[in-house]
Structure formats: C-alpha cells, structure tokens
Design an enzyme around this catalytic site. Sequence first.
Site, short mmCIF file in Angstrom:
data_model
loop_
_atom_site.label_atom_id
_atom_site.label_comp_id
_atom_site.label_asym_id
_atom_site.label_seq_id
_atom_site.Cartn_x
_atom_site.Cartn_y
_atom_site.Cartn_z
N LEU A 103 -30.30 -1.96 -18.08
CA LEU A 103 -30.49 -1.59 -19.49
C LEU A 103 -29.66 -2.49 -20.41
CD1 LEU A 103 -30.56 2.31 -19.26
CD2 LEU A 103 -32.49 0.73 -19.49
N HIS B 43 -25.25 -1.60 -7.79
CA HIS B 43 -25.38 -2.23 -9.11
C HIS B 43 -24.47 -1.53 -10.14
CE1 HIS B 43 -28.16 -3.78 -12.49
NE2 HIS B 43 -27.40 -2.89 -13.09
N GLU B 44 -24.48 -0.19 -10.13
CA GLU B 44 -23.68 0.55 -11.11
C GLU B 44 -22.18 0.42 -10.83
OE1 GLU B 44 -25.27 1.26 -13.61
OE2 GLU B 44 -27.27 1.30 -12.74
N GLN C 234 -21.34 0.37 -19.96
CA GLN C 234 -22.55 0.02 -20.73
C GLN C 234 -22.64 0.80 -22.04
OE1 GLN C 234 -25.19 0.59 -17.04
NE2 GLN C 234 -26.28 -0.95 -18.23
N GLY D 145 -30.20 4.14 -13.58
CA GLY D 145 -28.75 4.22 -13.40
C GLY D 145 -28.06 3.74 -14.67
NI NI Z 1 -27.00 -2.35 -15.05
#
Ligand code: NI
Length: 172
Positions: free
Chosen positions: A95, A136-137, A51, A46
């Site tokens: 990530l 989470h995203e 990010q 994801g």
């Molecule tokens: Ni993340």
Amino acid sequence: MTILPILIAPDPRLKLKAKPVVEVDRRIVRLMDDMLETMYANKGIGLAAPQVDVRERVIVADVAEKGEPRQPIWLANPEVVEASPDLVPGSEGCLSLPDHYADVIRPSWVRIRYLDRDGVCREMAADGLLSICLQHEIDHLDGILFVDHVSLLKRNMILRKLQKAKRQGVYA
Ligand code: NI
C-alpha cells in the site's frame, strides 16, 4: 475506528526501525483496530505501523479470499523464530508503493512469535500467501520495503515513478 493516511514511498519515515511495544494496552489495541480498518479500506492484505507513521512494532493482516469470512490477525512485536530453508519467489505489492509489483524470493514458510491483541505471547506457522504477507510486514518494522529485495535497477525505476506521481499529487 479511524482510517489513517498511508505514507507513500519514497519517504524517509518508511526507512526507520520501529520500537518494540512495551505493553499491549488500550492505545495499542486502538492502533491495531485503526490499522485494520485502514487496510480494509485500501483493499490491502497486510499493514505495518510505520506505514501509518507510527514507529512501533505492530502489524495487521487478513489474507482471506474474496467472499470468505474475514480472518483478521493482529500482531505486536512479531519475530521470525524459524524459517524454511526453501526459498520461493512470490509476487508482492504494498500500500506504500501503490500499483507496483515485483517478485521477491523468501523462505516458503515461517514460524512467528508475537503478542496477540490481548497481550498473550503466541506462535503461529504460516505458509503460502500468509507467509509472504507476514515476512513483508515484519520487514516494514525494520525499514525494509519489498523493493529492497529486488535489483537496484528495478527498485530505482519503481521509486522514480512513485516520486513523479507524488509530485503530480496523485496520492494527495
Ligand atoms: Ni508493504
């Protein structure tokens, strides 16, 4: 498609709230495609736009297992419209926090409303890994990292290690 650089925590840009997408136009579709390519290139499941230093409410995900055909999903303005009352722990990584993992307790399933890559409003139910991934995203869009859900002690330990690795140029 372009592989975009991923911000590594601690970074104040990861803590900002993202703006709603006004329209899923060519620019947003391009962003979705670049994000998906970036996610695959980094072996993630994801990725959220903040990010890659874009403060708009866009996420991509693919939780297909190795050897299975890809199952990419693209979501603009995702929101949780219903969540399971049952909370379950699951191991999470990110990530933006490479090589660090922690158990996070979240609702076991969620129903999510979003705009797809054609700009059509849809709903989907998710459980298991997809549920964890989407929650989470969506958190990323509000400047929340998975370490914000764990103890202060554990959070500080992970962020200090990342800070040190960044100083040493590990992620440069
Ligand atoms: Ni993340």
